[in-house]
Design a protein around this motif. Sequence first.
Motif, short mmCIF file in Angstrom:
data_model
loop_
_atom_site.label_atom_id
_atom_site.label_comp_id
_atom_site.label_asym_id
_atom_site.label_seq_id
_atom_site.Cartn_x
_atom_site.Cartn_y
_atom_site.Cartn_z
N TYR A 76 -2.28 10.83 2.18
CA TYR A 76 -3.30 11.54 1.53
C TYR A 76 -3.09 13.02 1.33
O TYR A 76 -3.85 13.60 0.78
N CYS A 77 -2.30 13.66 2.20
CA CYS A 77 -2.10 15.24 2.40
C CYS A 77 -0.96 15.54 1.66
O CYS A 77 0.18 15.11 2.16
N VAL A 78 -1.31 16.31 0.75
CA VAL A 78 -0.03 16.83 -0.18
C VAL A 78 1.14 17.56 0.58
O VAL A 78 2.08 17.44 0.35
N PRO A 79 0.44 18.67 1.33
CA PRO A 79 1.50 19.59 2.13
C PRO A 79 2.21 18.54 3.11
O PRO A 79 3.34 18.76 3.27
N ARG A 105 -3.41 2.30 6.78
CA ARG A 105 -2.36 1.17 6.78
C ARG A 105 -0.95 1.78 6.58
O ARG A 105 -0.74 2.80 5.82
N ALA A 106 -0.08 0.99 7.09
CA ALA A 106 1.20 1.32 7.11
C ALA A 106 1.70 1.29 5.42
O ALA A 106 2.47 2.17 5.14
N SER A 107 1.09 0.51 4.67
CA SER A 107 1.57 0.32 3.28
C SER A 107 1.30 1.79 2.54
O SER A 107 2.15 2.12 1.64
N PHE A 108 0.33 2.27 3.10
CA PHE A 108 0.12 3.72 2.47
C PHE A 108 1.29 4.86 2.67
O PHE A 108 1.70 5.55 1.95
N ALA A 109 1.65 4.71 3.97
CA ALA A 109 2.71 5.83 4.41
C ALA A 109 4.01 5.18 3.86
O ALA A 109 4.90 6.24 3.51
N GLU A 110 4.08 3.96 3.84
CA GLU A 110 5.46 3.41 3.26
C GLU A 110 6.05 4.01 1.86
O GLU A 110 7.26 4.50 1.69
N ASP A 111 5.08 4.14 0.99
CA ASP A 111 5.47 4.63 -0.24
C ASP A 111 5.77 5.91 -0.28
O ASP A 111 7.00 6.49 -0.69
N SER A 112 5.28 6.74 0.74
CA SER A 112 5.53 8.27 0.76
C SER A 112 6.90 8.27 1.36
O SER A 112 7.76 9.00 1.11
N GLN A 114 9.18 6.15 1.55
CA GLN A 114 10.60 5.89 0.45
C GLN A 114 10.61 6.98 -0.66
O GLN A 114 12.03 7.08 -0.78
N THR A 115 9.62 7.28 -1.02
CA THR A 115 9.77 8.19 -2.11
C THR A 115 10.69 9.63 -1.36
O THR A 115 11.55 10.20 -2.30
N ALA A 116 10.40 9.92 -0.48
CA ALA A 116 11.15 11.25 0.43
C ALA A 116 12.48 10.79 0.86
O ALA A 116 13.15 11.80 1.30
N GLY A 117 12.92 9.51 0.87
CA GLY A 117 14.10 9.30 1.38
C GLY A 117 14.14 9.42 2.92
O GLY A 117 15.10 9.46 3.50
N VAL A 118 12.94 9.01 3.45
CA VAL A 118 13.04 9.27 5.19
C VAL A 118 13.68 8.14 5.98
O VAL A 118 13.25 6.88 5.57
N THR A 119 14.53 8.58 6.91
CA THR A 119 15.09 7.49 7.71
C THR A 119 14.71 7.63 9.04
O THR A 119 15.12 6.69 9.90
N TYR A 120 14.26 8.75 9.53
CA TYR A 120 13.77 8.91 10.82
C TYR A 120 12.58 8.15 11.31
O TYR A 120 11.77 7.56 10.26
N PRO A 121 12.37 7.82 12.71
CA PRO A 121 11.42 6.54 12.86
C PRO A 121 9.97 7.09 12.37
O PRO A 121 9.75 8.47 12.90
N ASN A 122 9.08 6.12 12.13
CA ASN A 122 7.88 6.64 11.86
C ASN A 122 6.90 5.57 12.41
O ASN A 122 7.08 4.18 12.46
N TYR A 123 5.82 5.94 12.73
CA TYR A 123 4.85 5.01 13.66
C TYR A 123 3.39 5.28 13.10
O TYR A 123 3.11 6.35 12.47
N LEU A 124 2.47 4.44 12.87
CA LEU A 124 1.21 4.53 12.35
C LEU A 124 0.27 4.53 13.76
O LEU A 124 0.39 3.94 14.77
N ASP A 125 -0.64 5.60 13.52
CA ASP A 125 -1.49 6.04 14.75
C ASP A 125 -3.10 6.66 13.77
O ASP A 125 -3.40 7.60 13.79
N SER A 126 -3.44 5.46 13.46
CA SER A 126 -4.90 5.71 12.55
C SER A 126 -5.80 5.92 13.50
O SER A 126 -7.04 6.55 13.10
#
Length: 179
Positions: A76-79, A105-112, A114-126
Amino acid sequence: MLRWLATLVAVACALALASCRAADSSTDGRDDTVVLGWTQIKPRHVQLPLGDPIPTTGATLSTTDGVVLVNIWASYCVPCKKELSLLQSVSAAGTTVVGISRDARASFAEDSLQTAGVTYPNYLDSAADLMVALDGAIPMNQVPSSVILVDGDAVAVHVGPFETADDIDTGLRLARTTS
């Protein structure tokens, strides 16, 4: 009716701007002014990974040995979304980068991701476990923010977005002087 709708829109905009904020204020007499940019901190151990892996990237954290750049972000953060491509290029150039999403939710992060082409590891820490582990070095709701770990110890924090790779290199040089 139109005035009520205008007020509702104004409140919604104010809340949206507050989610990507650069300062925290309180009324308990403390100076909670947030300093943007890099700050060296007293080393403290941080156990990664925190939270559940976000499967879209297909990568998982293999080690926290050496220097690791941990980026705290939210969809949700544009920067935050803007700097994902920069972080991907830094990762592709050999810096170990780990993303920590504050999304619900992970699904919110997944879209961003994929759009940015990120391949480094990401974790959800809500639940903000990383922010808690940093014991106030970064305000709880401050995204984007980043942390540099050296052999598992947080040694520097960056509050605010990165504009260029030089912004990241400054922190990496700072981390090398502490190790």
